[in-house]
Design an enzyme around this catalytic site. Structure first.
Site, PDB file in Angstrom:
ATOM      1  N   ARG A 185     -68.087  57.386  37.163  1.00 38.58           N
ATOM      2  CA  ARG A 185     -68.936  57.583  35.980  1.00 38.58           C
ATOM      3  C   ARG A 185     -68.019  58.070  34.870  1.00 38.58           C
ATOM      4  NH1 ARG A 185     -67.080  61.987  35.372  1.00 38.58           N
ATOM      5  NH2 ARG A 185     -68.553  62.305  33.692  1.00 38.58           N
ATOM      6  N   LYS A 235     -73.620  62.802  26.972  1.00 35.80           N
ATOM      7  CA  LYS A 235     -74.488  63.357  28.025  1.00 35.80           C
ATOM      8  C   LYS A 235     -75.605  64.226  27.446  1.00 35.80           C
ATOM      9  CE  LYS A 235     -74.409  62.689  31.438  1.00 35.80           C
ATOM     10  NZ  LYS A 235     -75.341  61.694  32.060  1.00 35.80           N
ATOM     11  N   ASP A 257     -70.085  58.422  24.994  1.00 34.68           N
ATOM     12  CA  ASP A 257     -70.335  57.133  25.657  1.00 34.68           C
ATOM     13  C   ASP A 257     -70.433  55.987  24.672  1.00 34.68           C
ATOM     14  OD1 ASP A 257     -71.348  59.255  27.633  1.00 34.68           O
ATOM     15  OD2 ASP A 257     -71.090  57.409  28.793  1.00 34.68           O
ATOM     16  N   ALA A 282     -67.612  57.091  30.499  1.00 31.72           N
ATOM     17  CA  ALA A 282     -67.563  55.805  29.798  1.00 31.72           C
ATOM     18  C   ALA A 282     -66.261  55.005  30.028  1.00 31.72           C
ATOM     19  CB  ALA A 282     -67.811  56.033  28.315  1.00 31.72           C
TER      20      ALA A 282
HETATM   21  O1  MRU Z   1     -73.583  59.991  33.222  1.00 28.39           O
HETATM   22  P1  MRU Z   1     -72.099  60.141  33.107  1.00 28.39           P
HETATM   23  O2  MRU Z   1     -71.528  61.169  33.999  1.00 28.39           O
HETATM   24  O3  MRU Z   1     -71.404  58.795  33.213  1.00 28.39           O
HETATM   25  O4  MRU Z   1     -71.880  60.638  31.611  1.00 28.39           O
HETATM   26  C1  MRU Z   1     -70.579  60.858  31.170  1.00 28.39           C
HETATM   27  C2  MRU Z   1     -70.506  61.478  29.832  1.00 28.39           C
HETATM   28  O5  MRU Z   1     -71.508  61.679  29.174  1.00 28.39           O
HETATM   29  C3  MRU Z   1     -69.152  61.755  29.282  1.00 28.39           C
HETATM   30  O6  MRU Z   1     -69.188  62.864  28.440  1.00 28.39           O
HETATM   31  C4  MRU Z   1     -68.691  60.540  28.469  1.00 28.39           C
HETATM   32  O7  MRU Z   1     -68.767  59.374  29.247  1.00 28.39           O
HETATM   33  C5  MRU Z   1     -67.335  60.685  27.961  1.00 28.39           C
HETATM   34  S1  MRU Z   1     -66.167  60.511  29.239  1.00 28.39           S
HETATM   35  C6  MRU Z   1     -64.613  60.557  28.691  1.00 28.39           C
END
Ligand code: MRU
Length: 347
Positions: A51, A249, A238, A53
């Protein structure tokens, strides 16, 4: 070449297979899962084995290598047609992180020039996406850390670290780099309900690197801002819309509102692959809703009375006006807006 505090690589290619650290079971277990078909890779993205982005995008790129290999083995003449359903499958795995769609578009743009067996060319392209992501993180680390003056207390949310990228991380890349320079006195990590990325992943990752971290309940952030006067909130993203609105998030928006109220600066670190010029503003960003059970259950145990409804959006949008600076590998965007973003992307 790796840097200090840079020991974690969540995505690897070994023995012709994609290998992922299973983030669902961290920190209790460190398990590696191996993949050689694209349907399982798409499922791994949906299930959050991997998980974050950039990590989702990199994983999809390797998924396309596996899909091309398997289709070519079955029908060398028709692989370019037959692979399209797999591209759709990957695109449906999660909706919000634009890096997924960027990677699919980038990889599939190469198909037309491939003659013969596609594996080598596509594998090289996937390796390049991984490597460029790590290098972008190093650059963002350097640029983001340059904004911190003296000793800083910082808050981070979710996990925007090595685990969410090819390695080093976006927000945690800035924190790693600033810590190395002696500019961090304290990192506070939000627990990040309901999936607990802060408690499980950010805590594991920073502890493994020897960077001290203190966990807090998300509801404690405003109190912390009043009592401890942190200097920065540093988060990843994301998807960043063309006008600078930032999807990240769930809970990030609350942090940004609280940061504004308490005079805490708000930094978003994200590679340019996270900026989506086809999405005009935050309202147009598709927000993922996940299963109610993520809220209603903790560690497999029901927490709520039976037959209770739950509302579980897993991302929110922070309006651009609450963001002090976006850090990309190409440079800094202070008080982001459409013009500044398009100028940066055209450099
Ligand atoms: O649901 P997730 O764990 O995939 O969400 C991840 C996030 O919200 C991160 O903050 C975002 O992807 C940035 S990662 C460098």
């Amino acid at each position: 070449m790796t840097k200090r505090y840079d020991s974690i690589r969540p995505i690897r290619w070994e023995n012709d297979q994609l290998v992922l650290i299973d983030q669902r079971v961290l920190p209790q277990k460190e398990v590696l899962l191996r993949y050689d078909d694209v349907a399982s890779v798409a499922q791994a993205i949906t299930d959050m084995v991997v998980r974050g982005a950039p990590a989702i995008g990199i994983t999809a790129a390797y998924g396309i290598v596996l899909a091309a290999r398997n289709h070519y083995a079955k029908s060398a003449d028709n692989w370019k047609t037959n692979i399209t359903t797999d591209l759709d499958l990957l695109a449906a795995a999660r909706p919000t992180a634009v890096n997924l769609f960027w990677a699919i578009k980038h990889m599939s743009s190469m198909f037309k020039d491939i003659v013969g067996d596609p594996e080598e060319v596509l594998l090289e392209a996937a390796h390049a996406i991984l490597q460029e992501d790590i290098e972008a993180n190093y650059e963002m680390g350097k640029l983001g850390a340059s904004l911190l003056v003296g000793k800083n207390k910082v808050i981070t949310h979710c996990n925007a670290g090595a685990l969410a990228t090819g390695g080093y991380g976006t927000a945690l890349g800035v924190i790693r780099s600033a810590y190395e320079q002696g500019k961090i006195s304290q990192v506070y990590a939000d627990e990040t309900r309901p999936w607990m990325q802060g408690v499980r992943l950010t805590a594991w990752e920073l502890q493994k690197e020897g960077i001290p971290v203190t966990l807090m309940a998300e509801g404690a952030a405003a109190m912390l801002m009043r009592a401890e006067k942190p200097d920065w909130v540093i988060v990843g993203s994301d998807r960043i819309a063309a006008n600078g609105d930032v999807a990240n998030k769930i809970g990030t928006y609350s942090l940004a509102v609280n940061a504004k109220q308490h005079g805490v600066k708000f930094m978003v670190a994200a590679p340019t692959t996270t900026i989506d010029m086809d999405t005009a503003c935050g309202e147009d960003i598709p927000i993922e809703f996940r299963s109610e059970s993520e809220l209603l259950m903790v560690a497999g145990q029901n927490m709520a009375p039976a037959e209770i409804d739950a509302w579980n959006p897993v991302f929110d949008v922070t309006p651009a006006e609450l963001v002090d600076v976006i850090v990309t590998q190409k440079g800094l965007i202070y008080e982001p807006d459409s013009l500044k973003i398009s100028n940066l992307l055209s450099t």
